[in-house]
Scaffold this motif. Sequence first.
Motif, short mmCIF file in Angstrom:
data_model
loop_
_atom_site.label_atom_id
_atom_site.label_comp_id
_atom_site.label_asym_id
_atom_site.label_seq_id
_atom_site.Cartn_x
_atom_site.Cartn_y
_atom_site.Cartn_z
N GLN A 190 -32.16 -43.05 -48.56
CA GLN A 190 -31.14 -42.13 -48.09
C GLN A 190 -30.59 -41.35 -49.28
OE1 GLN A 190 -28.76 -45.29 -46.07
NE2 GLN A 190 -28.74 -43.89 -44.34
N VAL A 191 -30.11 -40.15 -48.99
CA VAL A 191 -29.61 -39.26 -50.03
C VAL A 191 -28.22 -38.78 -49.64
CG1 VAL A 191 -29.95 -37.06 -51.23
CG2 VAL A 191 -31.92 -38.52 -50.71
N LEU A 192 -27.31 -38.78 -50.59
CA LEU A 192 -25.95 -38.28 -50.39
C LEU A 192 -25.77 -37.02 -51.23
CD1 LEU A 192 -22.97 -38.47 -49.45
CD2 LEU A 192 -22.56 -40.01 -51.38
N VAL A 193 -25.40 -35.92 -50.58
CA VAL A 193 -25.15 -34.66 -51.27
C VAL A 193 -23.71 -34.25 -50.99
CG1 VAL A 193 -25.85 -32.26 -51.58
CG2 VAL A 193 -27.57 -33.99 -51.00
N MET A 194 -22.91 -34.09 -52.04
CA MET A 194 -21.49 -33.77 -51.87
C MET A 194 -21.19 -32.36 -52.38
SD MET A 194 -19.30 -37.21 -52.55
CE MET A 194 -19.68 -37.34 -54.28
N VAL A 195 -20.32 -31.68 -51.65
CA VAL A 195 -19.78 -30.39 -52.06
C VAL A 195 -18.26 -30.50 -52.07
CG1 VAL A 195 -21.73 -29.00 -51.25
CG2 VAL A 195 -19.87 -29.58 -49.67
N PRO A 196 -17.57 -29.65 -52.84
CA PRO A 196 -16.12 -29.85 -52.98
C PRO A 196 -15.30 -29.41 -51.78
CG PRO A 196 -16.86 -27.98 -54.31
CD PRO A 196 -18.08 -28.64 -53.78
N GLU A 197 -15.79 -28.45 -50.99
CA GLU A 197 -14.97 -27.92 -49.91
C GLU A 197 -15.79 -27.79 -48.63
OE1 GLU A 197 -13.03 -24.33 -51.00
OE2 GLU A 197 -12.00 -25.21 -52.72
N ILE A 198 -15.10 -27.88 -47.50
CA ILE A 198 -15.74 -27.82 -46.19
C ILE A 198 -16.48 -26.50 -46.00
CG2 ILE A 198 -15.31 -27.77 -43.69
CD1 ILE A 198 -12.93 -29.64 -44.20
N ASN A 199 -15.93 -25.40 -46.52
CA ASN A 199 -16.54 -24.10 -46.27
C ASN A 199 -17.91 -23.94 -46.91
OD1 ASN A 199 -16.33 -22.21 -48.88
ND2 ASN A 199 -14.48 -23.45 -48.80
N LEU A 200 -18.29 -24.85 -47.80
CA LEU A 200 -19.62 -24.79 -48.42
C LEU A 200 -20.67 -25.56 -47.62
CD1 LEU A 200 -18.65 -25.28 -52.18
CD2 LEU A 200 -19.16 -23.15 -50.99
N THR A 201 -20.24 -26.33 -46.63
CA THR A 201 -21.21 -27.17 -45.90
C THR A 201 -22.12 -26.39 -44.95
OG1 THR A 201 -19.50 -27.75 -44.28
CG2 THR A 201 -19.85 -29.28 -46.09
N PRO A 202 -21.66 -25.33 -44.24
CA PRO A 202 -22.58 -24.67 -43.29
C PRO A 202 -23.84 -24.13 -43.96
CG PRO A 202 -20.32 -24.00 -42.86
CD PRO A 202 -20.30 -24.76 -44.14
#
Length: 727
Positions: A190-202
């Motif tokens: 499994q891989v976890l990829v994190m971004v700092p803000e919700i608006n970057l997820t789409p």
Amino acid sequence: MAFWPSVVVATPAHSGVGACLTYRSELSLAPGTLVRVPLGAREVLGVVWDCPATPPEGLSEAKTKPVAGVLDGLPPLNDRWRQLVQFAARYYQRSLGEVALAALPPQLRDLSNVQLARRLKRRTKAGVDRPVPAGDVVDGHNLSDEQRRALDALADAKAPVLLFGATGSGKTEVYLQATQRALQAHTDAQVLVMVPEINLTPQLEARFRERFEPLCGAGAVVCLHSGMTPAQRLSSWLAAHTGQARIVLGTRMAVLASLPGLRLIVVDEEHDPSYKSQEGARYSARDLAVYRGKVETEALVQEVELLRAGPHPSPLPEGEGRGEGVNAPRCQVVLGSATPSLESWHAADQGRYVRLAMPARIGGGALPRLRLVDMNHQPKGAVLAPPLIAAMAERIARGEQCLVLLNRRGYAPVLACHDCGWKSSCPHCSAYRVFHKLDRTLRCHHCGFTERVPRACPDCGNLDIAPVGRGTEQVEEQLAALLADVKRPDGAPARVARMDADSTRLKGSLEVQLATMHSGEVDVLVGTQMIAKGHDFRRITLVASINADSGLFASDYRAPERLFALLMQAAGRAGRDAAQSAASEMWVQTWYPQHPLFASLKQHDFPAFATTQLAERLSAGMPPYGHQALLRADARTQQAAQAYLNAAAQAAVGLPHFEDVTLYPAVPLTIQRVANVERAQLLVEAASRGALQRFLSAWQPVLLAGRSLPEARGLVRFAVDVDPLAI
């Protein structure tokens, strides 16, 4: 036969409730099992931490409540997850249950076993159960030499990797390729990829789904962030916990998700302060990601060694090699940024991280040219310099896009009466209510208190009350007027849009606004810092920052680092299409064009800026060369808040390791009252992280006991903030 499980429940550190509560059970419950237990008059969700067959000394069966129920059908939370939670609670001075239960989806607390079984069945039908990806990466892209070198170095790195890549250098493609390699190398990875803000997820979710759903099946990619509904968060968490989700994309909360097959953690834009929680446990998701990678790797190595060393050696799990390359038994951590945090940069200088540089943009495009606009030479009162407006008009006429950054939402930060001096202060906070022109409201951005704009000054009746300062709404309005006569190549008038927390508040509005930018319908986008990082807008050739000076002389020693990162990240939105990169520009309006920060920014020279800043931090003993914690107190009066803090400081004298730390006097926070609660803080500094942690551990019982002192009368709550980002 009875068992005596120790269960952690959601109790804050300042409640004084112990780390674990003992209950009675007729069954032996595995550590990590989710249970329902009585707590006072309520029934709450808890996590079994241990389950001995004998009761603790002095505890009788008659005084122990039984476990109310067990959540059947869910595998227990594994040892590595519990070790991560235990470390987070200990390091950030929080209760074990507060961290553990915050990591679980809220809806899980209200489900019966029947409802849970129904949702698990739904998840099984929704996607393929851990399929094995096969074949090469199907992306249609040719990797650059820098990307290939980075991927090769990633395969061999035995420490966390700091991927120092310029904006537009293709870091996301490296993440995709590294994810593909991890999934191919291990059947249950499994891989976890994190971004700092919700608006970057789409945007990121679209790329990962396009790449991996054909290989892994529907449901292989899930998101975890606070913008999801409770049902969506539960569904994603169940998919991750059962191993059905191969890739989890999320914000800082995702670092505590249960991922039994974790093999790769990516922290994109690792410098971003959004990774540090400002409430609850106040943890740093970036730092926990590094620790989690270490824990997962140690467990995997131990597992492989046990298989090799047993009396009847078992075959290694499929894909496990000799401890080298992508088949090594480990969990790789990748921290990516064009402007790394000074802590991460310093760790790489010390050799604790492996630094991989990707200085070139994909396609050989140039980084934007910096143009400083000296506002001392512009017309008096000008919000936007005339040369900037002319440059934007040229871009629009050519069919290109512009981005304007102003990190202040609303129409104006203050509404004021110039006759009597009245200002739109918030009655509940020591801050001003912001004027929002679109709905004619005065809104406090701290407590949310909102009122209609008065027709006249509430104090003197003057009808001429006016906005002071400017926010994104006002800049959007002014740009629309200034560019009213500018035409696009098709003859249509220029279109100006705004993206901030207000314009993206409604569900789905963020995706719509991003789509209009990508399609070219918008010519000028005005917004706060949420538009300045991570977005891949291909038509933008001009970026402008119109209020950069606020970060040059701030009292916070981290302000220059944040400003430099924000401006470099914003500049990186321009010229991402290599064909247009040569003409791309970053305009910065400033009253101080000779400031040294702009010299490094003009050269896009982050290493030079980092060297200067680290030298200043070293001389002052500031992080990363020193270590800090804040004791915060909320009370009904400022006097009560400071009295508690000063009493706590007095009580610290003589504690173990007191001589290793420095305690400063209590002071109010910059915004000292929020929602009628007064706030104060006390700074603790130490030369080493270990000394600070030892002192805080010894101080915690004193802080709890101090709530009953006369000085603490009126105290609402206290909290310890370890490694604070704002002082």
